[in-house]
Enzyme design. Structure first.
Site, PDB file in Angstrom:
ATOM      1  N   LYS A  18      -6.520   9.551   9.648  1.00  0.00           N
ATOM      2  CA  LYS A  18      -5.680   8.447   9.174  1.00  0.00           C
ATOM      3  C   LYS A  18      -5.338   8.656   7.693  1.00  0.00           C
ATOM      4  O   LYS A  18      -5.946   9.501   7.027  1.00  0.00           O
ATOM      5  CB  LYS A  18      -6.421   7.135   9.371  1.00  0.00           C
ATOM      6  N   ARG A  23     -15.475  -6.814  11.507  1.00  0.00           N
ATOM      7  CA  ARG A  23     -14.069  -6.409  11.380  1.00  0.00           C
ATOM      8  C   ARG A  23     -13.511  -6.346  12.797  1.00  0.00           C
ATOM      9  O   ARG A  23     -13.467  -7.351  13.481  1.00  0.00           O
ATOM     10  CB  ARG A  23     -14.017  -5.079  10.608  1.00  0.00           C
ATOM     11  N   HIS A  45     -18.738   0.525  15.059  1.00  0.00           N
ATOM     12  CA  HIS A  45     -18.600   1.094  13.712  1.00  0.00           C
ATOM     13  C   HIS A  45     -19.685   0.487  12.841  1.00  0.00           C
ATOM     14  O   HIS A  45     -19.887  -0.732  12.852  1.00  0.00           O
ATOM     15  CB  HIS A  45     -17.203   0.766  13.171  1.00  0.00           C
ATOM     16  N   ARG A  60     -17.565  10.598  14.945  1.00  0.00           N
ATOM     17  CA  ARG A  60     -16.264  10.335  14.321  1.00  0.00           C
ATOM     18  C   ARG A  60     -16.281  10.614  12.819  1.00  0.00           C
ATOM     19  O   ARG A  60     -16.238   9.710  11.996  1.00  0.00           O
ATOM     20  CB  ARG A  60     -15.877   8.862  14.514  1.00  0.00           C
ATOM     21  N   TYR A  72      -0.647   6.300 -25.711  1.00  0.00           N
ATOM     22  CA  TYR A  72      -0.425   4.864 -25.878  1.00  0.00           C
ATOM     23  C   TYR A  72      -1.679   4.171 -26.401  1.00  0.00           C
ATOM     24  O   TYR A  72      -2.789   4.486 -25.979  1.00  0.00           O
ATOM     25  CB  TYR A  72      -0.063   4.237 -24.532  1.00  0.00           C
ATOM     26  N   CYS A 115      -1.019   8.774 -19.038  1.00  0.00           N
ATOM     27  CA  CYS A 115       0.320   8.187 -18.901  1.00  0.00           C
ATOM     28  C   CYS A 115       0.788   8.337 -17.453  1.00  0.00           C
ATOM     29  O   CYS A 115       0.081   8.864 -16.607  1.00  0.00           O
ATOM     30  CB  CYS A 115       1.301   8.883 -19.840  1.00  0.00           C
ATOM     31  N   ASP A 134       3.102  10.313 -16.211  1.00  0.00           N
ATOM     32  CA  ASP A 134       3.394  11.684 -15.785  1.00  0.00           C
ATOM     33  C   ASP A 134       2.630  12.745 -16.565  1.00  0.00           C
ATOM     34  O   ASP A 134       2.758  13.933 -16.256  1.00  0.00           O
ATOM     35  CB  ASP A 134       4.887  11.972 -15.968  1.00  0.00           C
TER      36      ASP A 134
END
Ligand SMILES: *Cc1c(COP(=O)(O)O)cnc(C)c1O
Length: 374
Positions: free
Chosen positions: A34, A132, A161, A217, A261, A308, A310
């Site tokens: 997933k 859940r 689970h 799993r 910054y 930052c 990028d």
């Protein structure tokens, strides 16, 4: 050439499957792929797992399953989440197995696939403490019975689970597994048998062999991390993802110059500063500002100033052997780090979130090698 990329070592993935087989030699494996295989790219990961003989795949959403089918993945796929009723016809068309937690959902699956010739596999999920998905143990038999109206449906599996298989506490998981085992016995007495009985996530695969049943799993172990930090010394699992960038600019700045910054980093001496072509939009969290540690060649440097969107900076000091365009490793398969657990510790999270956070704009580059640097 984009300087920031995630190299995915498929050899490491194969190695991790092999290690999981050693823990659970008799069991089938349902691999959790997933969230784009925890950020590693699900088509390529699934293809490799298919070659390795993994028996089943698990996804959270219909789109994730659709992507795998488009890429010609033929393994059985279990839809771990609850699809909206409108998604059920398409899911059935993709030949998916469904997890069932309640009779209403079972009814929707039954109605949407009525008259279909292909049988639809269902996995009955028991809630033993996760709170859940799953049905409470007392109601399991009545849920199992509600399949009766729909001849095209069948119970292929029963599952649960565990909420605390990975916290080093043995007691809760052991108790919960007993409850699960009792429910299976009760279901059997009521005439329901299941080919696939599965419960063990990565934590339970490592620490609770009694929970392995007929299928395990794994998720995070496949990608090379143990679910708890304390277990990481069991380094027979190899991290699969290496997030890397490059030095896009080197500059000499004087003592007292400030970086990024908020000017939170002040140079203590005249120094060379390296600007790295990766930022929080790539998934290198802003929480690593002044805290992350990167690898350039065989040296380590601290993230200096805020990360930052990028870019970020590292104070290279007087290390004159760092050159422009040199590779900067943000995390990867290194015994002395940084790996995703190191970043997770700084960010108060788990490696799952670190690899999932590597964003779509970072190209995944697949390498067949097995790589683990000690
Ligand atoms: C994701 C998932 C797993 C795998 O969990 P790990 O902790 O990564 O091993 C197992 N079972 C279910 C139902 C899951 O959703």
């Amino acid at each position: 050439m984009r300087v920031t990329r995630a190299t995915i070592f498929l050899g490491n993935l194969r190695h991790n499957v092999e290690m999981i087989r050693r823990h659970a030699p008799e069991q089938k494996i349902l691999a959790a792929v997933k969230a784009d295989a925890y950020g590693h790219g699900s088509p390529q990961v699934a293809q490799t797992l298919q070659q390795e003989g993994v028996e089943y795949l698990g996804v959270a959403t219909l789109e994730e399953a659709g992507e795998l089918r488009r890429e010609k993945i033929t393994l059985p796929i279990l839809l771990l989440g609850i699809p909206h009723p409108e998604e059920i016809p398409e899911a059935a068309g993709l030949n998916l197995a469904f997890v069932v937690s309640d009779a209403e959902h079972l009814g929707w699956i039954g109605e949407a696939t009525r008259g279909q010739r292909m049988k639809v596999p269902l996995h009955l999920k028991i809630d033993v403490g996760m709170g859940r998905l799953g049905i409470v143990p007392e109601s399991a038999i009545s849920l199992a019975r509600s399949i009766g109206k729909y001849p095209q449906l069948y119970w292929e599996g029963v599952m649960t689970h565990f909420p605390s298989s990975d916290n080093g506490e043995v007691q809760p998981t052991s108790e919960q597994n007993k409850i699960f085992t009792q429910v299976i016995a009760d279901l059997k007495a009521a005439g329901y048998e299941f080919e696939l009985i599965h419960a063990a996530n990565s934590g339970a695969i490592l620490d609770h062999p009694e929970t392995h049943h007929t299928m395990v799993r794994p998720g995070i172990l496949l990608y090379g991390y143990t679910p708890t930090f304390e277990h990481r010394e069991r380094r027979n699992f190899y991290p699969v993802m290496q997030l890397e960038s490059r030095v896009v600019l080197l500059k000499s700045l004087p003592r007292n110059a400030t970086l990024s910054y908020g000017q939170t980093y002040v140079l203590e001496h005249d120094a060379v500063v390296g600007v790295v072509g990766c930022g929080y939009a790539d998934g290198y969290s802003r929480g690593l500002s002044n805290r992350g540690r990167v690898r350039i060649g065989d040296k380590f440097f601290q993230v200096s100033g805020r990360v930052c969107m990028d870019l970020f900076m590292v104070d290279i000091g007087n290390a004159s052997d760092v050159s422009r365009w040199e590779k900067v490793i943000l995390f990867g398969p290194f015994q002395d780090g940084p790996d995703a657990w190191d970043l997770a510790q700084i960010l108060d999270t788990i490696p799952y979130e670190i690899t999932c956070a590597v964003s779509r704009r970072v190209p995944r580059v697949y390498a067949e090698e097995t790589q683990y640097w000690r």
